[in-house]
Scaffold this active site. Structure first.
Site, PDB file in Angstrom:
ATOM      1  N   TRP A  42      50.110  12.068  44.863  1.00 53.29           N
ATOM      2  CA  TRP A  42      49.567  13.372  44.465  1.00 53.29           C
ATOM      3  C   TRP A  42      50.162  14.513  45.273  1.00 53.29           C
ATOM      4  O   TRP A  42      50.246  15.657  44.817  1.00 53.29           O
ATOM      5  CB  TRP A  42      48.037  13.379  44.554  1.00 53.29           C
ATOM      6  CG  TRP A  42      47.456  13.131  45.930  1.00 53.29           C
ATOM      7  CD1 TRP A  42      47.041  11.955  46.459  1.00 53.29           C
ATOM      8  CD2 TRP A  42      47.222  14.115  46.962  1.00 53.29           C
ATOM      9  NE1 TRP A  42      46.576  12.114  47.740  1.00 53.29           N
ATOM     10  CE2 TRP A  42      46.660  13.437  48.077  1.00 53.29           C
ATOM     11  CE3 TRP A  42      47.416  15.484  47.051  1.00 53.29           C
ATOM     12  CZ2 TRP A  42      46.308  14.088  49.264  1.00 53.29           C
ATOM     13  CZ3 TRP A  42      47.067  16.136  48.230  1.00 53.29           C
ATOM     14  CH2 TRP A  42      46.519  15.435  49.315  1.00 53.29           C
ATOM     15  N   TRP A  79      33.345  26.472  41.943  1.00 52.07           N
ATOM     16  CA  TRP A  79      34.353  25.453  42.312  1.00 52.07           C
ATOM     17  C   TRP A  79      35.364  26.026  43.294  1.00 52.07           C
ATOM     18  O   TRP A  79      35.870  25.347  44.187  1.00 52.07           O
ATOM     19  CB  TRP A  79      35.077  24.924  41.064  1.00 52.07           C
ATOM     20  CG  TRP A  79      34.324  23.801  40.421  1.00 52.07           C
ATOM     21  CD1 TRP A  79      33.494  23.880  39.343  1.00 52.07           C
ATOM     22  CD2 TRP A  79      34.322  22.413  40.837  1.00 52.07           C
ATOM     23  NE1 TRP A  79      32.974  22.632  39.063  1.00 52.07           N
ATOM     24  CE2 TRP A  79      33.466  21.723  39.956  1.00 52.07           C
ATOM     25  CE3 TRP A  79      34.960  21.700  41.853  1.00 52.07           C
ATOM     26  CZ2 TRP A  79      33.232  20.344  40.072  1.00 52.07           C
ATOM     27  CZ3 TRP A  79      34.729  20.327  41.969  1.00 52.07           C
ATOM     28  CH2 TRP A  79      33.871  19.672  41.081  1.00 52.07           C
ATOM     29  N   TRP A  98      44.084  18.574  43.206  1.00 52.34           N
ATOM     30  CA  TRP A  98      44.976  17.406  43.139  1.00 52.34           C
ATOM     31  C   TRP A  98      44.256  16.165  43.655  1.00 52.34           C
ATOM     32  O   TRP A  98      44.364  15.086  43.071  1.00 52.34           O
ATOM     33  CB  TRP A  98      46.276  17.667  43.914  1.00 52.34           C
ATOM     34  CG  TRP A  98      47.286  18.338  43.025  1.00 52.34           C
ATOM     35  CD1 TRP A  98      47.489  19.680  42.899  1.00 52.34           C
ATOM     36  CD2 TRP A  98      48.174  17.700  42.092  1.00 52.34           C
ATOM     37  NE1 TRP A  98      48.458  19.917  41.944  1.00 52.34           N
ATOM     38  CE2 TRP A  98      48.897  18.730  41.439  1.00 52.34           C
ATOM     39  CE3 TRP A  98      48.435  16.378  41.740  1.00 52.34           C
ATOM     40  CZ2 TRP A  98      49.859  18.458  40.461  1.00 52.34           C
ATOM     41  CZ3 TRP A  98      49.406  16.105  40.765  1.00 52.34           C
ATOM     42  CH2 TRP A  98      50.098  17.133  40.141  1.00 52.34           C
ATOM     43  N   GLU A 140      32.370  28.057  37.668  1.00 56.43           N
ATOM     44  CA  GLU A 140      33.814  27.898  37.961  1.00 56.43           C
ATOM     45  C   GLU A 140      34.173  28.677  39.225  1.00 56.43           C
ATOM     46  O   GLU A 140      34.960  28.205  40.054  1.00 56.43           O
ATOM     47  CB  GLU A 140      34.682  28.347  36.781  1.00 56.43           C
ATOM     48  CG  GLU A 140      34.509  27.511  35.517  1.00 56.43           C
ATOM     49  CD  GLU A 140      34.645  26.011  35.754  1.00 56.43           C
ATOM     50  OE1 GLU A 140      35.550  25.598  36.506  1.00 56.43           O
ATOM     51  OE2 GLU A 140      33.843  25.243  35.194  1.00 56.43           O
ATOM     52  N   TRP A 199      51.857   3.581  46.492  1.00 58.86           N
ATOM     53  CA  TRP A 199      52.471   4.345  45.400  1.00 58.86           C
ATOM     54  C   TRP A 199      53.727   3.617  44.975  1.00 58.86           C
ATOM     55  O   TRP A 199      54.542   3.231  45.801  1.00 58.86           O
ATOM     56  CB  TRP A 199      52.814   5.759  45.884  1.00 58.86           C
ATOM     57  CG  TRP A 199      51.597   6.528  46.306  1.00 58.86           C
ATOM     58  CD1 TRP A 199      51.165   6.721  47.580  1.00 58.86           C
ATOM     59  CD2 TRP A 199      50.642   7.142  45.459  1.00 58.86           C
ATOM     60  NE1 TRP A 199      49.994   7.437  47.570  1.00 58.86           N
ATOM     61  CE2 TRP A 199      49.649   7.708  46.288  1.00 58.86           C
ATOM     62  CE3 TRP A 199      50.516   7.289  44.074  1.00 58.86           C
ATOM     63  CZ2 TRP A 199      48.561   8.394  45.778  1.00 58.86           C
ATOM     64  CZ3 TRP A 199      49.426   7.973  43.572  1.00 58.86           C
ATOM     65  CH2 TRP A 199      48.460   8.521  44.411  1.00 58.86           C
ATOM     66  N   ASN A 214      43.649  24.978  32.639  1.00 62.79           N
ATOM     67  CA  ASN A 214      42.982  23.995  33.505  1.00 62.79           C
ATOM     68  C   ASN A 214      42.959  22.579  32.930  1.00 62.79           C
ATOM     69  O   ASN A 214      43.226  21.603  33.627  1.00 62.79           O
ATOM     70  CB  ASN A 214      41.559  24.458  33.814  1.00 62.79           C
ATOM     71  CG  ASN A 214      40.832  23.469  34.716  1.00 62.79           C
ATOM     72  OD1 ASN A 214      41.276  23.177  35.814  1.00 62.79           O
ATOM     73  ND2 ASN A 214      39.731  22.908  34.229  1.00 62.79           N
TER      74      ASN A 214
HETATM   75  P1  FAD Z   1      38.545  30.650  34.540  1.00 67.74           P
HETATM   76  O1  FAD Z   1      38.119  29.489  33.725  1.00 67.74           O
HETATM   77  O2  FAD Z   1      38.475  31.976  33.916  1.00 67.74           O
HETATM   78  O3  FAD Z   1      37.671  30.601  35.877  1.00 67.74           O
HETATM   79  C1  FAD Z   1      37.399  31.768  36.683  1.00 67.74           C
HETATM   80  C2  FAD Z   1      37.872  31.540  38.109  1.00 67.74           C
HETATM   81  O4  FAD Z   1      37.167  30.443  38.692  1.00 67.74           O
HETATM   82  C3  FAD Z   1      39.335  31.176  38.232  1.00 67.74           C
HETATM   83  O5  FAD Z   1      40.145  32.323  38.196  1.00 67.74           O
HETATM   84  C4  FAD Z   1      39.373  30.456  39.559  1.00 67.74           C
HETATM   85  O6  FAD Z   1      39.423  31.352  40.648  1.00 67.74           O
HETATM   86  C5  FAD Z   1      38.035  29.731  39.584  1.00 67.74           C
HETATM   87  N1  FAD Z   1      38.190  28.359  39.098  1.00 67.74           N
HETATM   88  C6  FAD Z   1      38.125  27.917  37.820  1.00 67.74           C
HETATM   89  N2  FAD Z   1      38.247  26.570  37.774  1.00 67.74           N
HETATM   90  C7  FAD Z   1      38.409  26.166  39.048  1.00 67.74           C
HETATM   91  C8  FAD Z   1      38.589  24.888  39.656  1.00 67.74           C
HETATM   92  N3  FAD Z   1      38.585  23.751  38.947  1.00 67.74           N
HETATM   93  N4  FAD Z   1      38.743  24.830  40.992  1.00 67.74           N
HETATM   94  C9  FAD Z   1      38.722  25.951  41.756  1.00 67.74           C
HETATM   95  N5  FAD Z   1      38.535  27.191  41.235  1.00 67.74           N
HETATM   96  C10 FAD Z   1      38.387  27.292  39.902  1.00 67.74           C
HETATM   97  N6  FAD Z   1      43.114  27.096  40.774  1.00 67.74           N
HETATM   98  C11 FAD Z   1      43.624  28.061  41.562  1.00 67.74           C
HETATM   99  O7  FAD Z   1      43.082  29.181  41.606  1.00 67.74           O
HETATM  100  N7  FAD Z   1      44.758  27.842  42.310  1.00 67.74           N
HETATM  101  C12 FAD Z   1      45.408  26.639  42.290  1.00 67.74           C
HETATM  102  O8  FAD Z   1      46.407  26.471  43.003  1.00 67.74           O
HETATM  103  C13 FAD Z   1      44.899  25.615  41.440  1.00 67.74           C
HETATM  104  N8  FAD Z   1      45.542  24.412  41.331  1.00 67.74           N
HETATM  105  C14 FAD Z   1      45.028  23.445  40.504  1.00 67.74           C
HETATM  106  C15 FAD Z   1      45.684  22.198  40.422  1.00 67.74           C
HETATM  107  C16 FAD Z   1      45.188  21.196  39.591  1.00 67.74           C
HETATM  108  C17 FAD Z   1      45.874  19.857  39.534  1.00 67.74           C
HETATM  109  C18 FAD Z   1      44.025  21.437  38.834  1.00 67.74           C
HETATM  110  C19 FAD Z   1      43.462  20.366  37.938  1.00 67.74           C
HETATM  111  C20 FAD Z   1      43.362  22.656  38.909  1.00 67.74           C
HETATM  112  C21 FAD Z   1      43.849  23.673  39.738  1.00 67.74           C
HETATM  113  N9  FAD Z   1      43.201  24.926  39.847  1.00 67.74           N
HETATM  114  C22 FAD Z   1      43.714  25.893  40.677  1.00 67.74           C
HETATM  115  C23 FAD Z   1      41.894  25.168  39.197  1.00 67.74           C
HETATM  116  C24 FAD Z   1      41.948  25.782  37.793  1.00 67.74           C
HETATM  117  O9  FAD Z   1      42.848  25.085  36.988  1.00 67.74           O
HETATM  118  C25 FAD Z   1      42.321  27.265  37.804  1.00 67.74           C
HETATM  119  O10 FAD Z   1      41.529  27.970  38.735  1.00 67.74           O
HETATM  120  C26 FAD Z   1      42.112  27.890  36.421  1.00 67.74           C
HETATM  121  O11 FAD Z   1      42.860  27.219  35.452  1.00 67.74           O
HETATM  122  C27 FAD Z   1      42.506  29.355  36.479  1.00 67.74           C
HETATM  123  O12 FAD Z   1      42.416  29.924  35.217  1.00 67.74           O
HETATM  124  P2  FAD Z   1      41.386  31.080  34.908  1.00 67.74           P
HETATM  125  O13 FAD Z   1      41.505  32.149  35.945  1.00 67.74           O
HETATM  126  O14 FAD Z   1      41.591  31.494  33.495  1.00 67.74           O
HETATM  127  O15 FAD Z   1      40.005  30.326  35.083  1.00 67.74           O
END
Ligand code: FAD
Length: 466
Positions: free
Chosen positions: A362, A280, A385, A277, A308, A344
């Site tokens: 989007w 990502w 997005w 993650e 759209w 997420n």
């Molecule tokens: P954990 O599951 O604990 O993951 C650890 C860290 O990994 C996160 O803190 C984050 O930095 C990174 N991470 C995890 N999943 C992703 C992912 N899919 N993409 C990129 N990094 C990830 N994340 C953001 O940090 N900022 C945003 O603005 C953002 N916008 C999003 C918009 C949409 C539509 C979607 C579907 C996802 C988005 N995410 C975003 C990704 C993800 O949802 C969040 O990073 C995650 O929910 C953060 O929760 P956590 O810290 O508990 O994640």
């Protein structure tokens, strides 16, 4: 005594901060500053929730720096000009900072670097906020990877992330009265009328200490079983580190190594998934680095021809306010409103609903999230997005349309998450499909799931045939 100016940006921490360590190691007196830059062209202004976070994060950083003997100087304006003025005011012979990767930020930083150098001031930047510089691990053609799995595999083979650097024990500050600094409250980062931040205050502790507390809690708790529980929105199954990482209150190196150190035979797979993650996040930044317009321009240009539907303003507002009549969507959007963060899985479902069931561009959703998320991140938000829209890199195919009813039945079977954020559903006869029974006070669905799904699929078909 010579002076080094440390310019804090998206790295609001004192541990594992290479620019700060370099200043401390130089033996110089240190001046620390943060610049609120709402003037440099192309730098995206922060959304409301991020402004709230920034206020508290700066306040925490200021307190940590005070303990090290150095005040945090706050100034506002176009950062290039402000840094030059600070160099004059402090007599600094060197300026250090940690790198940023957006195009406008890079352009501003490199022009500042040249102008400082021309003036005889050393300017040095460091890698601090990404495990891999976006240009380090590229595809065979020297471009960004298009697919996550080979990208992340290549990163892990390329180099093990370096160990975090310790915070300096102490710093020396120039003698004398100290530099003029703005008062943080005068920046007006906090909401006043109305004050919508109560849920944020109840949920978060911005700042480095809060970040480490979150990390420790995660490693001692949810990390075990993360692979599965990360999908369950009712459970505290993820780290909730995203806003702390966004503002650089904790570094990805610190998170990475703490997680690796915590690994044992029972958690190895969970930690691997958690690491990916973080991968990502790296992937998103590489995409943004090579595609600076990721928040506004389709990564896959064929999507430019997509038509759209113009959904009504009422439908958009129903989505924004969590009143679509679909419990998972409404719970997610209300969670976002309440605490500035959304799980997420629910982010994916709410984004899919806006794009595919309401057929709203989007970019409208990206902007709304930008304003409401405390973790609003230029790369991850835009890339995610586009991932949901199908227009992005390694994207979910357009025909994958999240069904909010099936999603909540599968990932929140008892409806705990639904009821937590949509309390009126507590009395619903059918929490997943409230329209099938009595659900006092809860709205009827704004669109029919099946019809809207078919409408989206035929628009996609038309695009792929055009
Ligand atoms: P954990 O599951 O604990 O993951 C650890 C860290 O990994 C996160 O803190 C984050 O930095 C990174 N991470 C995890 N999943 C992703 C992912 N899919 N993409 C990129 N990094 C990830 N994340 C953001 O940090 N900022 C945003 O603005 C953002 N916008 C999003 C918009 C949409 C539509 C979607 C579907 C996802 C988005 N995410 C975003 C990704 C993800 O949802 C969040 O990073 C995650 O929910 C953060 O929760 P956590 O810290 O508990 O994640």
């Amino acid at each position: 005594m010579a002076v080094t100016l440390v310019w804090f940006r998206d790295d609001l921490r004192i541990s594992d901060n290479p620019a700060l360590v370099a200043a401390a190691d130089s033996g110089d007196d240190v001046v620390a500053c943060y610049v609120l830059d709402e003037e440099t062209e192309g730098i995206r202004p922060l959304g409301g929730a991020s402004r709230w976070w920034l206020h508290h994060s700066l306040s925490a950083l200021g307190a940590s720096l005070d303990q090290l003997g150095v005040p945090l100087v706050l100034r506002r304006g176009a950062a290039g000009d402000v840094i030059h003025r600070l160099v004059e005011d402090s007599g600094a012979h060197a300026v250090v900072w940690n790198r940023r990767y957006g195009l406008a930020e890079r352009t501003a930083d490199s022009s500042l670097k040249s102008s400082l150098t021309n003036r005889g001031v050393d300017a040095t930047s460091y890698q601090a906020n990404l495990l891999y510089e976006p240009w380090e691990v590229t595809s065979g053609s020297g471009q960004a990877y298009k697919v996550f799995t080979p990208f992340w595999r290549a990163c892990l083979t390329f180099r093990t992330p370096r160990a975090p650097l310790a915070a300096p024990d102490s710093l020396s500050s120039p003698d004398g009265p100290g530099l003029d600094s703005d008062e943080l409250p005068a920046w007006g980062l906090l909401p006043t009328e109305p004050d919508w931040a109560q849920g944020l205050r109840d949920t978060w502790t911005p700042g480095e200490a809060g970040a480490h507390e979150r990390l420790d809690d995660f490693l001692d708790g949810a990390a075990q079983g993360y692979k599965n529980s990360r999908n369950l929105p009712a459970v505290h199954g993820t780290s909730m580190l995203s806003p702390h990482l966004r503002f650089g209150e904790i570094s990805p190196f610190e998170v990475w190594h703490a997680a690796q150190d915590h690994k044992d035979s029972s958690t190895a797979e969970d930690i691997r998934v958690f690491g990916s993650e973080l991968g990502w996040r790296e992937f998103s930044w590489q995409l943004l680095y090579f595609n600076p317009e990721l928040a506004t321009v389709n990564y896959r240009p064929e999507f430019d021809a997509f038509t759209w539907e113009s959904s009504t303003q009422a439908e958009l507002e129903a989505w924004q306010r969590g009143r679509t009549g679909y419990p998972l969507i409404d719970a997610g959007m209300r969670q976002l409103w309440e605490i500035g963060w959304m799980h997420n899985r629910v982010r994916m479902a709410t984004a899919s609903f806006l794009i595919k069931n309401l057929m709203i561009d989007w970019r409208v959703g990206e902007k709304f999230f930008w304003d409401c998320l405390v973790d609003a991140d230029a790369a991850s938000n835009a890339a995610s997005w586009q991932w949901v829209a199908g227009s992005g890199a390694d994207a979910s195919p357009y025909f994958r349309i999240f069904n909010p009813v099936l999603q909540s039945k599968k990932f929140d079977p008892k409806g705990d998450y639904l009821v937590r954020f949509v309390p009126e559903l507590a009395d619903a006869e059918n929490v997943h499909e409230p329209w099938k029974g009595s659900a006092p006070g809860y709205p009827a669905p704004v669109v029919d799931l099946k019809e809207s799904r078919e409408r989206a699929l035929s628009a996609y078909k038309a695009l792929s045939e055009s």
